[in-house]
Design a protein around this motif. Structure first.
Motif, PDB file in Angstrom:
ATOM      1  N   GLY A 195       0.790  -1.230   0.000  1.00 38.96           N
ATOM      2  CA  GLY A 195       0.000   0.000   0.000  1.00 38.96           C
ATOM      3  C   GLY A 195       0.821   1.277   0.000  1.00 38.96           C
ATOM      4  N   PHE A 196       2.148   1.168  -0.165  1.00 35.94           N
ATOM      5  CA  PHE A 196       2.985   2.367  -0.211  1.00 35.94           C
ATOM      6  C   PHE A 196       2.893   3.043  -1.577  1.00 35.94           C
ATOM      7  CE2 PHE A 196       5.287  -0.215   2.992  1.00 35.94           C
ATOM      8  CZ  PHE A 196       5.259   0.684   4.047  1.00 35.94           C
ATOM      9  N   ASP A 197       2.976   4.380  -1.599  1.00 27.72           N
ATOM     10  CA  ASP A 197       3.185   5.118  -2.847  1.00 27.72           C
ATOM     11  C   ASP A 197       4.685   5.179  -3.069  1.00 27.72           C
ATOM     12  OD1 ASP A 197       0.543   5.634  -3.543  1.00 27.72           O
ATOM     13  OD2 ASP A 197       0.425   7.336  -2.176  1.00 27.72           O
ATOM     14  N   VAL A 198       5.166   4.334  -3.948  1.00 23.96           N
ATOM     15  CA  VAL A 198       6.609   4.152  -4.113  1.00 23.96           C
ATOM     16  C   VAL A 198       7.121   5.026  -5.253  1.00 23.96           C
ATOM     17  CG1 VAL A 198       8.448   2.479  -4.574  1.00 23.96           C
ATOM     18  CG2 VAL A 198       6.407   1.789  -3.287  1.00 23.96           C
ATOM     19  N   GLY A 199       8.185   5.758  -4.962  1.00 26.45           N
ATOM     20  CA  GLY A 199       8.890   6.494  -5.998  1.00 26.45           C
ATOM     21  C   GLY A 199      10.286   5.898  -6.102  1.00 26.45           C
ATOM     22  N   ALA A 200      10.432   4.829  -6.887  1.00 28.07           N
ATOM     23  CA  ALA A 200      11.694   4.080  -6.932  1.00 28.07           C
ATOM     24  C   ALA A 200      12.400   4.313  -8.257  1.00 28.07           C
ATOM     25  CB  ALA A 200      11.431   2.592  -6.747  1.00 28.07           C
ATOM     26  N   SER A 201      13.688   4.457  -8.196  1.00 31.61           N
ATOM     27  CA  SER A 201      14.505   4.531  -9.410  1.00 31.61           C
ATOM     28  C   SER A 201      15.660   3.564  -9.261  1.00 31.61           C
ATOM     29  CB  SER A 201      15.024   5.949  -9.637  1.00 31.61           C
ATOM     30  OG  SER A 201      15.714   6.426  -8.500  1.00 31.61           O
ATOM     31  N   VAL A 202      16.046   2.941 -10.358  1.00 33.94           N
ATOM     32  CA  VAL A 202      17.159   1.997 -10.375  1.00 33.94           C
ATOM     33  C   VAL A 202      18.160   2.535 -11.382  1.00 33.94           C
ATOM     34  CG1 VAL A 202      17.845  -0.393 -10.722  1.00 33.94           C
ATOM     35  CG2 VAL A 202      15.531   0.130  -9.859  1.00 33.94           C
ATOM     36  N   ARG A 203      19.341   2.924 -10.907  1.00 37.12           N
ATOM     37  CA  ARG A 203      20.308   3.568 -11.796  1.00 37.12           C
ATOM     38  C   ARG A 203      21.725   3.113 -11.452  1.00 37.12           C
ATOM     39  NH1 ARG A 203      17.527   8.483 -10.172  1.00 37.12           N
ATOM     40  NH2 ARG A 203      15.972   9.085 -11.749  1.00 37.12           N
ATOM     41  N   THR A 204      22.572   3.161 -12.472  1.00 32.64           N
ATOM     42  CA  THR A 204      24.012   3.021 -12.264  1.00 32.64           C
ATOM     43  C   THR A 204      24.574   4.394 -11.942  1.00 32.64           C
ATOM     44  OG1 THR A 204      24.532   3.436 -14.569  1.00 32.64           O
ATOM     45  CG2 THR A 204      24.091   1.135 -13.936  1.00 32.64           C
ATOM     46  N   LEU A 205      25.836   4.425 -11.514  1.00 39.13           N
ATOM     47  CA  LEU A 205      26.503   5.706 -11.246  1.00 39.13           C
ATOM     48  C   LEU A 205      26.508   6.575 -12.503  1.00 39.13           C
ATOM     49  CD1 LEU A 205      29.534   4.568  -9.043  1.00 39.13           C
ATOM     50  CD2 LEU A 205      27.725   6.168  -8.372  1.00 39.13           C
ATOM     51  N   ALA A 206      26.787   5.954 -13.639  1.00 43.72           N
ATOM     52  CA  ALA A 206      26.848   6.714 -14.891  1.00 43.72           C
ATOM     53  C   ALA A 206      25.477   7.295 -15.227  1.00 43.72           C
ATOM     54  CB  ALA A 206      27.339   5.822 -16.018  1.00 43.72           C
ATOM     55  N   GLU A 207      24.420   6.528 -14.992  1.00 44.27           N
ATOM     56  CA  GLU A 207      23.071   7.013 -15.268  1.00 44.27           C
ATOM     57  C   GLU A 207      22.688   8.143 -14.315  1.00 44.27           C
ATOM     58  OE1 GLU A 207      21.060   2.895 -17.051  1.00 44.27           O
ATOM     59  OE2 GLU A 207      21.085   3.287 -14.888  1.00 44.27           O
ATOM     60  N   CYS A 208      23.140   8.035 -13.068  1.00 41.27           N
ATOM     61  CA  CYS A 208      22.882   9.131 -12.119  1.00 41.27           C
ATOM     62  C   CYS A 208      23.524  10.421 -12.614  1.00 41.27           C
ATOM     63  CB  CYS A 208      23.427   8.774 -10.734  1.00 41.27           C
ATOM     64  SG  CYS A 208      22.441   7.535  -9.852  1.00 41.27           S
ATOM     65  N   ALA A 209      24.743  10.295 -13.098  1.00 39.80           N
ATOM     66  CA  ALA A 209      25.449  11.475 -13.594  1.00 39.80           C
ATOM     67  C   ALA A 209      24.731  12.060 -14.813  1.00 39.80           C
ATOM     68  CB  ALA A 209      26.886  11.121 -13.940  1.00 39.80           C
ATOM     69  N   GLU A 210      24.382  11.201 -15.747  1.00 38.43           N
ATOM     70  CA  GLU A 210      23.760  11.676 -16.988  1.00 38.43           C
ATOM     71  C   GLU A 210      22.369  12.255 -16.737  1.00 38.43           C
ATOM     72  OE1 GLU A 210      22.316   9.898 -21.345  1.00 38.43           O
ATOM     73  OE2 GLU A 210      23.404   8.612 -19.920  1.00 38.43           O
ATOM     74  N   GLU A 211      21.528  11.510 -16.021  1.00 34.47           N
ATOM     75  CA  GLU A 211      20.150  11.958 -15.810  1.00 34.47           C
ATOM     76  C   GLU A 211      20.087  13.123 -14.827  1.00 34.47           C
ATOM     77  OE1 GLU A 211      17.441   8.737 -14.985  1.00 34.47           O
ATOM     78  OE2 GLU A 211      18.609   7.365 -16.250  1.00 34.47           O
ATOM     79  N   GLY A 212      20.990  13.134 -13.849  1.00 37.85           N
ATOM     80  CA  GLY A 212      21.029  14.232 -12.890  1.00 37.85           C
ATOM     81  C   GLY A 212      21.413  15.544 -13.547  1.00 37.85           C
ATOM     82  N   ARG A 213      22.367  15.502 -14.481  1.00 36.23           N
ATOM     83  CA  ARG A 213      22.765  16.722 -15.180  1.00 36.23           C
ATOM     84  C   ARG A 213      21.653  17.231 -16.104  1.00 36.23           C
ATOM     85  NH1 ARG A 213      27.964  13.884 -15.642  1.00 36.23           N
ATOM     86  NH2 ARG A 213      29.506  14.965 -14.344  1.00 36.23           N
ATOM     87  N   ALA A 214      20.810  16.327 -16.585  1.00 39.36           N
ATOM     88  CA  ALA A 214      19.778  16.696 -17.552  1.00 39.36           C
ATOM     89  C   ALA A 214      18.486  17.154 -16.884  1.00 39.36           C
ATOM     90  CB  ALA A 214      19.480  15.519 -18.471  1.00 39.36           C
ATOM     91  N   ASP A 215      18.272  16.786 -15.630  1.00 43.88           N
ATOM     92  CA  ASP A 215      16.977  17.048 -14.984  1.00 43.88           C
ATOM     93  C   ASP A 215      17.197  17.611 -13.586  1.00 43.88           C
ATOM     94  OD1 ASP A 215      14.540  16.479 -13.352  1.00 43.88           O
ATOM     95  OD2 ASP A 215      13.820  15.617 -15.237  1.00 43.88           O
ATOM     96  N   LEU A 216      16.678  18.815 -13.349  1.00 38.83           N
ATOM     97  CA  LEU A 216      16.872  19.494 -12.069  1.00 38.83           C
ATOM     98  C   LEU A 216      16.243  18.717 -10.924  1.00 38.83           C
ATOM     99  CD1 LEU A 216      17.845  22.055 -10.547  1.00 38.83           C
ATOM    100  CD2 LEU A 216      15.587  23.038 -11.009  1.00 38.83           C
ATOM    101  N   THR A 217      15.061  18.133 -11.141  1.00 34.34           N
ATOM    102  CA  THR A 217      14.379  17.402 -10.070  1.00 34.34           C
ATOM    103  C   THR A 217      15.183  16.174  -9.648  1.00 34.34           C
ATOM    104  OG1 THR A 217      12.229  18.137 -10.901  1.00 34.34           O
ATOM    105  CG2 THR A 217      12.247  16.218  -9.446  1.00 34.34           C
ATOM    106  N   ILE A 218      15.702  15.454 -10.636  1.00 34.19           N
ATOM    107  CA  ILE A 218      16.535  14.286 -10.320  1.00 34.19           C
ATOM    108  C   ILE A 218      17.786  14.716  -9.583  1.00 34.19           C
ATOM    109  CG2 ILE A 218      17.930  12.433 -11.334  1.00 34.19           C
ATOM    110  CD1 ILE A 218      15.849  12.261 -13.581  1.00 34.19           C
TER     111      ILE A 218
END
Length: 858
Positions: free
Chosen positions: A106-129
């Motif tokens: 029953g949890f509202d889950v906000g889950a992401s599964v990323r590698t370090l490289a994906e964190c770097a790439e997606e984090g640079r592209a998206d302010l919220t991330i």
């Protein structure tokens, strides 16, 4: 360890929530948040092991609000599953099972599964991330991988400080725009409204990106905020936390909006008590004051960061102007030259706002604002008790844009509270209804801004009378101060207008106004609702009504000031209130009253002369249109009141329609003949329950009725006019007009009254309006005037008209006014003998209305 199952966890969550409810009033909210956060931490760590993820090289990382350890009963469970390299299909399946299990719980889950490289790439592209990652906190798993993430986030090329700051400011500005740049919305959002928790998060994020500090305590230790600012932020944060926690305890689904029905329940849970809505209003007052504190400090700290950490101006680029011995204008920012001057000479605070009016592009430097903020907290004596301060205060009103450039920021930064002793009581004071869209202080500031807007050429078309009056008066100080005080006594109990009149008389006397000016200001405050009530809930075509109004007003100067104050008051109460229909009402009353003054007060205006003038002008319109028919036979059948209450345009329109008409029923609808509304003209032989049938048909089409003028000719035919609009105040478009014409015609031909929707308005549920019936001017023999106050439920007017029919009463005229959840309607009635109602008939009508309308809304 026994494996967990979804039902076990749901049971644990329910038990936790019940414990929180049982102990909420006496438990510190931080303990509640920490306990819930620890519950989630412990649960996720156990499940991590249960699903065989503890033996992997993965890291389980809390992010966002969960990363900040700010978990409320309905908060999303946001986390990151981090790996150094891409996961195997087997591992992906384990992760998917882990996340699905949480959904099953029953949890509202906000889950992401990323590698370090994906964190770097997606984090640079998206302010919220990027922001979520910056707030990350390791729960369990591989610590080395998490440290690599931390190192990655701290690299200069991962959202450098200036880019991150500017993006967050843009994000904040867009959020403010969605809420019309005010914290004081009717049903605010704890998280997203200006001054809400997102503004606190904004401060956290800037400090976090700058020097890795996250909590308020760490930000204080870093020197980014002063101890006094820390105390204010901490106190405001704690209150918002408590309100949000209480809200989440009473809701089943995630939401942060304090809707009216929720405000009642949250106030009870927080222990706010009092008669009527007092508990709710006290809670919301504290809530709005917290928003104001957070919003103000967020603004100051935003400026401080930009000025001290991002702007790098060389010596050659600095431009300085010495404004006086205390202030310096440097690159369009006003700086204090003596840091303790506000404490030593508090009246100097007012010079700061004078300079803002003198330099329209100047802003206040953050250092100056911070000194002002601290000095105001130490100020004990009202500034208005200083003669020097009074002189400076009055000087402000003669400046260009005095309201926008001086009074608005004075309110924003707390200087009005320091200056006017009574102002503090209305700061954040909410009125628990659907009529007032803002707190009392916010409404008052908006009244002042609307008054000042009358000087803008752009408003002349919208407010022609007020614009002409305001632009012709060189000294507007009297009216500005009147506006400041018109609602200042709200919340005290008793008649706020009478109490406010006493307050302004004392204030004006202290500020050196003469006796005549003080009398005018006190009268305007005491009678600031007079014109609104008269125009919207009285028969303004009755010469006696105009005479009574003119006797109250006494002279044209008061009339001019009163219409300006009234129009500004209406516009500042709710943005949906002002429309062309109201403009026409107030213009008519204003013109009639001016005519009364010009004629003299010995006798009322001659209604017969006005009716004859309307006839003459109608004939001129018809002649200009090439209309050659003789209208005398038609007009001979019409009652005198018909010519008084119809405009020349309407008379000409009706004559053109009816002169050759030989049918039984005529229904015509047009936008051209009734100022501010759509005119529905009905001509037919009178029939039982005619008014009831027509208003029921209009109501069934989901339209608002603003007035009804009922005229019955000597031949038994009615000439009725209804003024209607869409529910949002708009005029009816062509297809809607034709649709309504057809519906009214069919109703009158068939004799069947349409059924109204039985769906209630959910917004009305928290409100209880007791039906009140008042009979006015009972000495009149020709008709009875009645004012009705009731809950504005669906089909109200149809129910009222049904009662009129049951008692065989004739309706002559009606004005329909809706103020939020409340209907305040005016009716002119006669009995079967076409005379005023007897005492017994009035009593019976009152009993029927109260019995029928006090039933719960459907």
């Amino acid at each position: 360890m026994n494996p967990c199952c979804p039902n076990d966890i749901k049971s644990q969550l329910q038990s936790l929530k019940q414990t929180e409810l049982d102990h909420f009033p006496q438990t510190d909210v931080n303990r509640l948040i920490c306990r819930r956060t620890a519950f989630y931490d412990d649960l996720l760590i156990r499940l991590w092991r249960q699903f065989g993820l503890a033996q992997t090289a993965l890291s389980l990382v809390a992010v966002g609000g969960y990363g900040r350890k700010e978990m409320f009963p309905l908060s999303d469970l946001d986390f990151l599953i981090l790996s150094e390299r891409k996961n195997t299909p087997e591992l992906e399946q384990k992760i998917a099972s882990f996340i699905q299990f949480l959904w099953d719980c029953g949890f509202d889950v906000g889950a992401s599964v990323r590698t370090l490289a994906e964190c770097a790439e997606e984090g640079r592209a998206d302010l919220t991330i990027a922001t979520n990652l910056l707030e990350s906190r390791l729960l369990t798993g591989d610590e080395k991988t998490f440290k690599k993430l931390t190192a990655l986030l701290n690299r200069p090329d991962f959202w450098n400080r200036e880019t991150f700051f500017n993006a967050k400011v843009q994000e904040k500005n867009e959020r403010y725009a969605r809420y019309h740049n005010t914290s004081y919305n009717l049903e605010p959002d704890i998280k997203y409204s200006p001054g809400g928790l997102r503004d606190l998060h904004f401060i956290y994020w800037i400090a976090l990106r700058h020097n890795n500090t996250l909590t308020l305590e760490e930000i204080l230790q870093s020197g980014f905020i002063y101890p006094e600012e820390y105390d204010m932020l901490q106190q405001s944060q704690q209150f918002l936390f408590k309100v949000r926690f209480a809200l989440h305890l009473i809701l089943k689904r995630y939401d942060n909006r304090l809707l009216f029905d929720r405000q009642i329940k949250v106030a009870e849970l927080l222990g706010f008590q009092g008669e009527g809505n007092h508990g709710v209003e006290q809670m919301m007052k504290m809530f709005f004051q917290a928003l104001r504190t957070i919003s103000g400090l967020s603004d100051i700290l935003t400026r401080h960061y930009r000025e001290h950490f991002l702007q790098n101006k060389s010596e050659g680029e600095i431009q300085q102007i010495f404004l006086d011995r205390h202030f310096l204008l440097q690159n369009n920012e006003i700086l204090l030259m003596r840091q303790d001057i506000f404490e030593r000479q508090p009246e100097v605070m007012l010079d700061l706002f004078y300079h803002l009016t003198a330099y329209p592009h100047a802003e206040i430097h953050s250092d100056t604002l911070r000194k002002l903020h601290i000095a105001l907290r130490q100020q004990q004596t009202p500034l208005c008790e200083s003669a020097a301060a009074r002189e400076k205060f009055l000087r402000l009103f003669s400046q260009p844009k005095a309201i926008a450039r001086a009074l608005v920021p004075m309110h924003q930064y707390g200087v009005l509270t320091a200056y006017i002793p009574q102002w503090k009581a209305i700061v954040g004071l909410m009125q628990f209804d659907l009529f007032h869209a803002y707190t009392v202080d916010e409404h008052t500031i908006r009244v002042l801004l609307h008054l000042e807007s009358f000087l803008d050429e752009k408003t002349r078309a919208i407010h022609p009378i007020c614009s002409a009056i305001f632009s012709q008066n060189s000294d507007r100080t009297l009216l500005y101060i009147t506006a400041l005080f018109h609602d200042i006594a709200k919340g005290r109990g008793g008649d706020h207008a009478a109490l406010g009149a006493q307050d302004i008389a004392s204030f004006a006397g202290l500020h050196g106004f003469d006796g005549r000016e003080i009398e005018t200001m006190a009268w305007l405050v005491k009678k600031h609702l007079l014109m609104s009530v008269t125009a919207q809930r009285r028969d303004i075509h009755d010469p006696e009504v105009v005479m009574a109004f003119a006797e109250e007003v006494q002279n044209k100067v008061r009339l001019d000031w009163l219409i300006c104050l009234t129009v500004a008051d209406i516009c500042a109460t709710n943005s949906n209130l002002w429309n062309d229909w109201k403009r026409a009402l107030f213009a008519t009353l204003y013109q009639y009253t001016r005519q009364q003054f010009e004629q003299g007060m010995d006798q009322p205006l001659d209604s017969e002369e006005q009716a004859e003038e309307n006839k003459r002008r109608a004939l001129a319109i018809l002649q200009n249109q090439g209309f050659l028919e003789d209208v005398a036979p038609l007009w001979a059948r019409c009652p005198d009141d018909y010519f008084l209450r119809s405009t020349p345009k309407e008379l000409a329109w009706h004559a053109a329609l009816l002169t050759d008409f030989r049918g039984e029923i005529l229904v015509k609808i047009s936008n051209r003949f009734s100022q501010g509304g759509t005119a529905v003209f009905l001509y037919c032989r009178d029939q039982p329950q005619l008014f009831h049938k027509v208003v029921s048909t209009i109501g069934a089409k989901k339209l608002s009725i603003h007035s009804a003028q009922i005229s019955t000719g000597l031949d038994g035919y009615v000439l009725d006019t209804f003024v209607v609009t869409e529910l949002n105040g708009a005029l009816l478009k062509g297809d809607r007009r034709r649709e309504l014409e057809k519906a009214v015609t069919e109703t009158l031909l068939s004799g069947k009254t349409p059924k109204l929707s039985t769906l209630g308005n959910h917004k009305l549920q928290p409100f209880n309006v007791e039906t009140d019936v008042r009979f006015l001017n009972t000495e009149k023999e020709t008709h009875t005037e009645m004012e009705l106050v009731a809950l504005d439920k669906a089909g109200l007017l149809a129910e009222v008209s049904q009662i009129f029919s049951e008692l065989n009463l004739n309706l002559l005229n009606a004005k329909i006014t809706t103020t939020g959840e409340k209907a305040e309607d005016f009716f002119m009635l006669t009995n079967l003998q076409n005379q005023a109602l007897t005492q017994n008939e009035r009593d019976e009508l009152e009993v029927r209305l109260k019995n029928r309308l006090n039933l719960p809304a459907r």
